[in-house]
Design an enzyme around this catalytic site. Structure first.
Site, PDB file in Angstrom:
ATOM      1  N   GLY A 112      66.674  51.100 139.825  1.00 47.22           N
ATOM      2  CA  GLY A 112      66.126  51.763 141.014  1.00 47.22           C
ATOM      3  C   GLY A 112      65.594  50.834 142.084  1.00 47.22           C
ATOM      4  N   GLY A 113      65.564  49.522 141.798  1.00 47.51           N
ATOM      5  CA  GLY A 113      65.187  48.559 142.824  1.00 47.51           C
ATOM      6  C   GLY A 113      63.711  48.620 143.192  1.00 47.51           C
ATOM      7  N   GLY A 147      55.736  42.500 157.075  1.00 49.26           N
ATOM      8  CA  GLY A 147      57.181  42.709 157.164  1.00 49.26           C
ATOM      9  C   GLY A 147      57.895  42.162 155.940  1.00 49.26           C
ATOM     10  CG  HIS A 205      52.911  83.404 160.723  1.00 46.21           C
ATOM     11  ND1 HIS A 205      52.315  82.470 161.552  1.00 46.21           N
ATOM     12  CD2 HIS A 205      51.951  84.307 160.392  1.00 46.21           C
ATOM     13  CE1 HIS A 205      51.044  82.809 161.721  1.00 46.21           C
ATOM     14  NE2 HIS A 205      50.798  83.917 161.036  1.00 46.21           N
ATOM     15  N   GLY A 262      48.333  43.013 158.758  1.00 46.87           N
ATOM     16  CA  GLY A 262      49.473  43.818 159.196  1.00 46.87           C
ATOM     17  C   GLY A 262      49.140  45.298 159.183  1.00 46.87           C
ATOM     18  CD  GLU A 293      49.802  45.160 164.105  1.00 44.14           C
ATOM     19  OE1 GLU A 293      50.074  45.365 162.914  1.00 44.14           O
ATOM     20  OE2 GLU A 293      50.576  44.604 164.907  1.00 44.14           O
TER      21      GLU A 293
HETATM   22  P1  NAD Z   1      55.893  46.517 159.128  1.00 40.45           P
HETATM   23  O1  NAD Z   1      56.932  45.885 159.949  1.00 40.45           O
HETATM   24  O2  NAD Z   1      55.841  47.984 158.983  1.00 40.45           O
HETATM   25  O3  NAD Z   1      54.449  46.100 159.668  1.00 40.45           O
HETATM   26  C1  NAD Z   1      54.065  44.770 159.782  1.00 40.45           C
HETATM   27  C2  NAD Z   1      52.957  44.721 160.811  1.00 40.45           C
HETATM   28  O4  NAD Z   1      52.374  43.447 160.724  1.00 40.45           O
HETATM   29  C3  NAD Z   1      53.452  44.907 162.233  1.00 40.45           C
HETATM   30  O5  NAD Z   1      52.651  45.877 162.858  1.00 40.45           O
HETATM   31  C4  NAD Z   1      53.247  43.521 162.858  1.00 40.45           C
HETATM   32  O6  NAD Z   1      52.916  43.591 164.216  1.00 40.45           O
HETATM   33  C5  NAD Z   1      52.105  42.972 162.026  1.00 40.45           C
HETATM   34  N1  NAD Z   1      52.036  41.532 161.916  1.00 40.45           N
HETATM   35  C6  NAD Z   1      53.069  40.657 161.783  1.00 40.45           C
HETATM   36  N2  NAD Z   1      52.587  39.402 161.652  1.00 40.45           N
HETATM   37  C7  NAD Z   1      51.238  39.494 161.685  1.00 40.45           C
HETATM   38  C8  NAD Z   1      50.177  38.553 161.566  1.00 40.45           C
HETATM   39  N3  NAD Z   1      50.410  37.259 161.366  1.00 40.45           N
HETATM   40  N4  NAD Z   1      48.904  38.995 161.642  1.00 40.45           N
HETATM   41  C9  NAD Z   1      48.668  40.320 161.825  1.00 40.45           C
HETATM   42  N5  NAD Z   1      49.623  41.258 161.940  1.00 40.45           N
HETATM   43  C10 NAD Z   1      50.891  40.848 161.849  1.00 40.45           C
HETATM   44  O7  NAD Z   1      55.983  45.766 157.717  1.00 40.45           O
HETATM   45  P2  NAD Z   1      55.375  46.150 156.299  1.00 40.45           P
HETATM   46  O8  NAD Z   1      54.243  47.088 156.431  1.00 40.45           O
HETATM   47  O9  NAD Z   1      55.187  44.850 155.612  1.00 40.45           O
HETATM   48  O10 NAD Z   1      56.567  46.906 155.640  1.00 40.45           O
HETATM   49  C11 NAD Z   1      57.809  46.226 155.482  1.00 40.45           C
HETATM   50  C12 NAD Z   1      58.951  47.191 155.611  1.00 40.45           C
HETATM   51  O11 NAD Z   1      59.022  47.966 154.434  1.00 40.45           O
HETATM   52  C13 NAD Z   1      58.803  48.152 156.756  1.00 40.45           C
HETATM   53  O12 NAD Z   1      59.399  47.667 157.932  1.00 40.45           O
HETATM   54  C14 NAD Z   1      59.505  49.365 156.249  1.00 40.45           C
HETATM   55  O13 NAD Z   1      60.837  49.279 156.657  1.00 40.45           O
HETATM   56  C15 NAD Z   1      59.439  49.261 154.744  1.00 40.45           C
HETATM   57  N6  NAD Z   1      58.477  50.234 154.211  1.00 40.45           N
HETATM   58  C16 NAD Z   1      58.668  51.545 154.469  1.00 40.45           C
HETATM   59  C17 NAD Z   1      57.764  52.461 153.984  1.00 40.45           C
HETATM   60  C18 NAD Z   1      58.003  53.925 154.236  1.00 40.45           C
HETATM   61  O14 NAD Z   1      59.133  54.302 154.552  1.00 40.45           O
HETATM   62  N7  NAD Z   1      56.977  54.762 154.163  1.00 40.45           N
HETATM   63  C19 NAD Z   1      56.649  52.055 153.282  1.00 40.45           C
HETATM   64  C20 NAD Z   1      56.482  50.718 153.060  1.00 40.45           C
HETATM   65  C21 NAD Z   1      57.395  49.806 153.533  1.00 40.45           C
END
Ligand code: NAD
Length: 590
Positions: free
Chosen positions: A159-160, A392, A565, A300, A323
């Site tokens: 399932g990764g 990220g 509703h 982040g 952030e």
């Molecule tokens: P994200 O891209 O959602 O958020 C990263 C945030 O960190 C951004 O707002 C960015 O501006 C900020 N940032 C980057 N460098 C920074 C720094 N040095 N200091 C402070 N802020 C900084 O990334 P994530 O939360 O790590 O999630 C990774 C990916 O995993 C997401 O892009 C998403 O695709 C996936 N994910 C999805 C879900 C979901 O679908 N509900 C949940 C978790 C993760």
């Protein structure tokens, strides 16, 4: 090795077919791609080609039987040709060929040969590298079409990341966080609970049980389809060979006609944060829930930062979110963020936007973070018990031997592909996080279906226009299609309507009137270009918006569809009404 050949899809929308003629007999040796039967549906007669060769050891159907798509037709043993039998298949072949010429051309798919497929003497039709929400649906879909498939993943749990250390465990914990908040809020409704005690070990067990159940289920679904699940780390040694280093120290070599690369992504952990101290966590570490830190720094303010920050805040941590940009979840519209941010400001200790974490250092008392920004008065140092890095993810295109193939990987690790998910190597396709943004499980799953269509020889590009995004905080934040800020960046004229949930009966009954449903529409046609929702259950509700954008619905479609509703989904209907006047329960001052 015995394999089952199942009835592939005959034509769109057809769920079963009648076996009109069987052209083979038990004991026959067949070639890959040989026509073995003819079936009839209400639409047409179609030849059924078996994509793999071998000796037929059992025919599971008789002429006149009605068989569902996916029903087992034959059991075929690889190699070992038994003595030829009289009569049976081979004598029938010319007639079958004549009949198949009359049948609709691509009615029964067979795998497209890769351009340099060579002798075709491969162990597998398809190898899928990576068993996440891209890889396992691809393997299952291909097996359902009769291909011989191996699914390779180096983790024993299927399932990764999504199932093991991502969506599933985080949503389990977020469910508990929501319950804790609701128990607290219930005092406003005349119901007071005692302060909850948290048994962290039991909570970890609950989360682990959910993960085990779902990962186990994936393994069973794969086995039931005859997919060979191979555990180990796969490396391409050429365009048709993958070596797999198993945990037992063996190296297996798998040969294949085609392969799908579905190796996903990993949390980004820049060197400045990677200080070799386990109090600095990535999302996987945070999900382990080793303790409830007194003070947690979340770096982040995106999906993971807000979701896991919410979990730890509910469990009792003082959470600081830092952030770098001016807004949380930068991709979402500002008006949608507002209700969420307002609630999180109450739950978190601090939300510091436009602030940077410049460095981390380990000390006896905790992790010392150097923060920089106006909101912290320039530069300051502060000590935290734990730090979660959620800035990220990076694609995993390096380190899997793609340099031994013709696939192109860029410096960051993305694997290039066309709209049918084909890489520059004719034998290799790519899907999921390693194929590009957005890194979302549901995008990977859709790409898996597209890639298997390509493997089967159909040119079916990924042409979805709408990929929903959901942040599973409380309230949830969900959007799909064009956002208002994207429209502004593109200089595109749009009509935007906002229906506030204070005007929704259902939202008021659950004491959650802070939500918002908005539509971004074409001003001329009122075609729905984007939908955004912030509120409880937004993640479920966005499905209607996704359908609307994908099918090119106009706002009237939403407004004139009867919504049950009292439900939160009525907010989408009323937003639709607002595009051509007032909504029943809200008078706009526009
Ligand atoms: P994200 O891209 O959602 O958020 C990263 C945030 O960190 C951004 O707002 C960015 O501006 C900020 N940032 C980057 N460098 C920074 C720094 N040095 N200091 C402070 N802020 C900084 O990334 P994530 O939360 O790590 O999630 C990774 C990916 O995993 C997401 O892009 C998403 O695709 C996936 N994910 C999805 C879900 C979901 O679908 N509900 C949940 C978790 C993760």
């Amino acid at each position: 090795m015995a394999r089952e050949f199942q009835l592939p899809e005959v034509s769109e929308g057809v769920t079963d077919a009648e076996v009109s003629e069987i052209m083979v007999a038990e004991g026959d040796v067949i070639e890959p791609g040989q026509t073995v039967m003819e079936v009839e549906t209400e639409k047409a007669a179609a030849p059924v080609e078996c994509p793999f060769g071998g000796t037929i050891t059992k025919i599971h159907v008789a002429e006149g039987d009605t068989v569902p798509i996916g029903g087992v037709l034959l059991t075929i043993e690889d190699g070992g040709a038994p003595p030829a039998k009289d009569g049976g298949g081979s004598a029938e072949k010319p007639a079958a060929a004549a009949k198949s010429a009359e049948a609709p051309a691509a009615a029964v798919p067979s795998p497209a040969p890769a351009a340099d497929a060579g002798s075709g003497d491969y162990e597998y039709d398809l190898v899928v590298l990576g068993g996440g929400p891209g890889g396992y649906p691809a393997a299952f879909e291909a097996a359902d079409h009769g291909l011989k498939v191996a699914l390779v993943d180096d983790n024993p749990q299927q399932g990764g990341v999504c199932l093991r250390v991502g969506c599933i465990p985080s949503k389990t914990l977020l469910h508990v966080a929501k319950l804790l908040h609701e128990a607290e809020e219930a005092k406003n409704w005349g119901v007071t609970f005692e302060k909850p005690t948290i048994d962290l070990a039991k909570l970890r067990d609950f989360k682990g049980g959910v993960v085990n159940r779902l990962t186990g289920g994936i393994g069973q679904l794969g086995k039931a389809r005859g997919v060979d699940i191979v555990q180990g780390r796969g490396t391409f040694v050429d365009s048709h060979t993958l070596t797999v280093d198993t945990h037992a120290g063996e190296t297996k070599s798998l040969t294949f006609k085609q392969a799908i690369i579905a190796v996903g992504s990993s949390p980004a952990m820049p060197g400045v944060f990677d200080i070799g101290d386990d109090r600095v966590m990535d999302s996987t570490g945070a999900l382990e829930l080793q303790d409830v830190p007194g003070k947690l720094l979340v770096v982040g303010g995106g999906y993971i930062g807000l979701e896991m920050g919410s979990v730890y805040a509910a469990l009792g941590s003082e959470v600081t979110v830092v952030e770098a940009t001016p807004h949380l979840v930068p991709a979402a519209d500002r008006d949608l963020i507002k209700p969420l941010q307002k609630k999180l400001e109450k739950e978190f200790d601090r939300i510091l936007t436009e602030t940077l974490v410049k460095s981390l250092a380990a000390s006896k008392d905790g992790i010392v973070a150097t923060l920089e920004g106006d909101k912290v008065g320039g530069e300051t140092k502060e000590t935290f018990d734990r730090v979660l890095i959620a800035i990220g993810r990076k694609p995993n295109g390096h380190g899997i031997g793609l340099e031994n193939t013709h696939a192109v990987v860029d410096d960051r690790g993305w694997v290039g592909h066309d709209e049918c998910m084909r890489t520059a190597d004719p034998a290799l396709l790519v899907i999921g996080d390693v194929a590009g943004e957005p890194m979302l499980a549901h995008k990977a799953t859709r790409e898996a279906k597209v890639a298997v269509e390509t493997v089967l020889g159909h040119d079916t590009p990924f042409d979805n226009v709408a990929i929903p995004a959901v942040v599973f905080t409380d309230p949830e934040l969900a959007w799909v299609g064009l956002t208002e800020q994207e429209a502004a960046e593109q200089g595109r004229d749009v009509t935007v309507v906002r229906f506030p949930w204070a005007a929704s009966g259902r939202a008021v009954t659950v004491d959650r009137p802070e939500g918002l449903t908005k539509l971004v529409c074409d001003p001329e046609t009122r075609r729905v270009l984007g939908v955004g929702i912030c509120g409880v259950n937004a993640g479920e509700m966005i499905a209607e918006g996704t359908l609307a954008v994908e099918m090119g619905a106009v706002a009237e479609d939403l407004a004139e569809t009867i919504h049950a509703h009292p439900t939160l989904s009525e907010t989408t209907m009323e937003a639709g009404e607002m595009t051509f006047g007032q909504a029943t329960h809200y008078v706009s001052r526009r």
